[in-house]
Design a protein around this motif. Structure first.
Motif, mmCIF file in Angstrom:
data_model
loop_
_atom_site.group_PDB
_atom_site.id
_atom_site.type_symbol
_atom_site.label_atom_id
_atom_site.label_comp_id
_atom_site.label_asym_id
_atom_site.label_seq_id
_atom_site.Cartn_x
_atom_site.Cartn_y
_atom_site.Cartn_z
ATOM 1 N N PHE A 268 4.239 14.926 -5.671
ATOM 2 C CA PHE A 268 5.322 15.571 -4.913
ATOM 3 C C PHE A 268 5.754 14.777 -3.682
ATOM 4 O O PHE A 268 6.781 15.108 -3.078
ATOM 5 N N ALA A 269 5.015 13.763 -3.286
ATOM 6 C CA ALA A 269 5.448 12.922 -2.161
ATOM 7 C C ALA A 269 4.730 11.582 -2.222
ATOM 8 O O ALA A 269 3.567 11.508 -2.664
ATOM 9 N N THR A 270 5.421 10.534 -1.788
ATOM 10 C CA THR A 270 4.807 9.203 -1.685
ATOM 11 C C THR A 270 5.360 8.511 -0.440
ATOM 12 O O THR A 270 6.561 8.582 -0.174
ATOM 13 N N ILE A 271 4.471 7.895 0.319
ATOM 14 C CA ILE A 271 4.890 7.102 1.478
ATOM 15 C C ILE A 271 4.464 5.664 1.216
ATOM 16 O O ILE A 271 3.278 5.401 0.977
ATOM 17 N N ARG A 272 5.420 4.755 1.224
ATOM 18 C CA ARG A 272 5.095 3.334 1.074
ATOM 19 C C ARG A 272 4.836 2.773 2.471
ATOM 20 O O ARG A 272 5.642 2.988 3.380
ATOM 21 N N ALA A 273 3.739 2.072 2.657
ATOM 22 C CA ALA A 273 3.379 1.578 3.991
ATOM 23 C C ALA A 273 2.971 0.112 3.920
ATOM 24 O O ALA A 273 1.978 -0.304 4.519
ATOM 25 N N THR A 274 3.758 -0.682 3.199
ATOM 26 C CA THR A 274 3.482 -2.109 3.081
ATOM 27 C C THR A 274 3.584 -2.792 4.444
ATOM 28 O O THR A 274 4.610 -2.662 5.121
ATOM 29 N N GLY A 275 2.530 -3.477 4.852
ATOM 30 C CA GLY A 275 2.555 -4.233 6.097
ATOM 31 C C GLY A 275 2.473 -3.402 7.358
ATOM 32 O O GLY A 275 2.701 -3.917 8.450
ATOM 33 N N ARG A 276 2.151 -2.147 7.231
ATOM 34 C CA ARG A 276 2.077 -1.284 8.431
ATOM 35 C C ARG A 276 1.057 -0.167 8.202
ATOM 36 O O ARG A 276 0.530 -0.006 7.104
ATOM 37 N N ASN A 277 0.806 0.601 9.271
ATOM 38 C CA ASN A 277 -0.008 1.807 9.106
ATOM 39 C C ASN A 277 0.932 3.014 9.020
ATOM 40 O O ASN A 277 2.140 2.875 9.174
ATOM 41 N N ALA A 278 0.393 4.183 8.767
ATOM 42 C CA ALA A 278 1.248 5.374 8.647
ATOM 43 C C ALA A 278 0.418 6.621 8.910
ATOM 44 O O ALA A 278 -0.800 6.640 8.685
ATOM 45 N N GLN A 279 1.105 7.646 9.396
ATOM 46 C CA GLN A 279 0.437 8.930 9.606
ATOM 47 C C GLN A 279 1.393 10.047 9.180
ATOM 48 O O GLN A 279 2.605 9.963 9.410
ATOM 49 N N THR A 280 0.876 11.085 8.562
ATOM 50 C CA THR A 280 1.704 12.228 8.185
ATOM 51 C C THR A 280 0.846 13.491 8.165
ATOM 52 O O THR A 280 -0.387 13.425 8.296
ATOM 53 N N TYR A 281 1.520 14.622 8.026
ATOM 54 C CA TYR A 281 0.819 15.910 7.998
ATOM 55 C C TYR A 281 1.271 16.684 6.772
ATOM 56 O O TYR A 281 2.435 16.638 6.381
ATOM 57 N N LEU A 282 0.331 17.427 6.213
ATOM 58 C CA LEU A 282 0.588 18.169 4.985
ATOM 59 C C LEU A 282 0.279 19.644 5.240
ATOM 60 O O LEU A 282 -0.737 19.969 5.866
ATOM 61 N N GLN B 30 0.862 -1.187 0.000
ATOM 62 C CA GLN B 30 0.000 0.000 0.000
ATOM 63 C C GLN B 30 0.897 1.235 0.000
ATOM 64 O O GLN B 30 2.016 1.212 0.508
ATOM 65 N N SER B 31 0.376 2.305 -0.583
ATOM 66 C CA SER B 31 1.125 3.564 -0.588
ATOM 67 C C SER B 31 0.163 4.729 -0.477
ATOM 68 O O SER B 31 -1.030 4.623 -0.787
ATOM 69 N N LEU B 32 0.737 5.827 -0.024
ATOM 70 C CA LEU B 32 0.002 7.079 0.148
ATOM 71 C C LEU B 32 0.718 8.087 -0.741
ATOM 72 O O LEU B 32 1.907 8.356 -0.535
ATOM 73 N N SER B 33 0.040 8.595 -1.758
ATOM 74 C CA SER B 33 0.722 9.521 -2.661
ATOM 75 C C SER B 33 -0.021 10.851 -2.719
ATOM 76 O O SER B 33 -1.253 10.905 -2.588
ATOM 77 N N PHE B 34 0.755 11.910 -2.937
ATOM 78 C CA PHE B 34 0.222 13.273 -2.894
ATOM 79 C C PHE B 34 0.447 13.944 -4.250
ATOM 80 O O PHE B 34 1.551 13.888 -4.794
#
Lengths: 203, 173
Positions: free
Chosen positions: B107-121, B95-99
């Motif tokens: 302009f940004a991508t967070i790969r979150a394979t096998g885990r959860n994730a949190q970020t701020y924009l 899974q990934s989170l892309s902006f």
């Protein structure tokens, strides 16, 4: 005086039209242009823009990707290859049946999806518009898929081209190997696409 | 002949200007239309919306993959000091989170394979001092996209279940 105004007005109109149309053409946005034939990487007919998603992408690439690859990821996350022709160089089309043969892909996960000339999934209900690393039923290192408008009579993996007209295939490689990004020609054995027969052709 | 020099120069300048303007504004115009189309299809602002599984009948964006679960969130950071709090639930596979900004740039991508994730924009106006852990958005408006590997109806349903832990919330001062 009136002649001068007309000359300058015509120059403005013609100049603007030339600028607009040349930009649309060069960015692959001109109606009838084949934007998927652009790209900076080619491996046996499979083309890719490795500049997709990166800030270094030139304005032509960015415009083209915005239209035909909207919301695509940068190459460190995913690489997209597109194929519009068979191994003979003829355009892929609904009237023909093809056999696609491939092997292990240089990525954690991959899929191949069929899109029509409008970059959309063709309007059919066959539920067979793609294959992926988890759905291949044969040997993952030597697989074969039939691409045809009608379901196969035998039990083989199938991608439906029904209602696709002229189509293309997009290969997605998620979390690609570093070697693929560094040297795609050397590290990627791309799937081959053999034309089996076409409607109206004698067997 | 001389009387055509001015119009020819005007033609050249108009052609160059129109060429440049078309290339410069094409991505923004395309993204603007896409955001509008997504809004019309019910994609919420400041909340993740999970469209139906991608099929020929449900596709809203060109070249969507039928093998992926997509969840979309439109954002608008026009309000001064606004921050977008983005969380993705845990998913065992890719899974990934892309902006994406208003000019379609990823302009940004967070790969979150096998885990959860949190970020701020936040909107990068070039004047704020923000912690490095925050992601600067080059434009005020844009799109956040979750992709999860879900090639079957069963995995798609599982991804839908996980999406209950996803959030895309606007925080204002």
């Amino acid at each position: 005086m009136m002649g001068t105004i007309i000359r300058y007005s015509l120059a403005l109109i013609i100049g603007s039209a030339l600028g607009l149309s040349s930009a649309l053409y060069m960015a692959g946005l001109w109606p009838g242009a084949k934007p998927l034939d652009f790209g900076d990487v080619e491996v046996d007919g499979w083309r890719s823009d490795f500049a997709i998603g990166s800030k270094s992408a030139d304005p032509y690439t960015r415009a083209r990707v915005a239209r035909h690859g909207l919301l695509a990821l940068a190459k460190s996350e995913a690489v997209y290859f597109t194929r519009t022709t068979d191994d003979s160089g003829d355009l892929l089309r609904e009237e023909c049946d093809y056999r696609m043969v491939g092997g292990k892909m240089p990525a954690n996960w991959w899929s191949i999806t069929l899109y029509d000339a409008r970059s959309l999934l063709p309007m059919n209900e066959d539920k067979a518009l793609s294959i992926d690393a988890t759905s291949i039923t044969g040997d993952p290192e030597n697989w074969s898929v039939l691409i045809a408008a009608q379901p196969p009579e035998q039990q083989v993996d199938w991608i439906s081209s029904r209602n696709a007209g002229k189509f293309d295939l997009t290969l997605r490689l998620y979390v690609p190997d570093e070697a693929l990004i560094a040297d795609p020609e050397a590290s990627f054995t791309s799937p081959a696409i053999e034309r089996l027969s076409c409607e109206g052709e004698s067997q | 002949m001389k009387r055509w020099l001015g119009p020819l120069a005007t033609l050249s300048i108009a052609a160059i200007a129109a060429h440049w303007a078309t290339l410069h504004y094409a991505p923004s115009v395309i993204m603007d239309r896409a955001l509008l189309a997504l809004k019309d299809r019910g994609i919420a602002e400041h909340a993740f919306t999970t469209p139906e599984r991608i099929t020929p009948q449900t596709q809203a964006v060109v070249r969507s993959s039928p093998d992926l679960f997509y969840s979309l969130c439109r954002y608008d950071l026009s309000q001064e000091g606004a921050v977008l709090d983005v969380t993705v639930g845990q998913w065992p596979d890719y899974q990934s989170l892309s902006f994406f900004d208003e000019a379609t740039n990823n302009f940004a991508t967070i790969r979150a394979t096998g885990r959860n994730a949190q970020t701020y924009l936040y909107f990068d106006d070039g004047e704020q001092n923000r912690p490095d852990s925050l992601i600067p958005s080059p434009t005020k408006r844009g799109l956040v996209l979750i992709r999860r590997l879900a090639p079957t109806q069963g995995t798609f349903r599982a991804a839908q279940k996980v999406s209950e832990a996803d959030s895309c919330a606007l925080k204002t001062p």
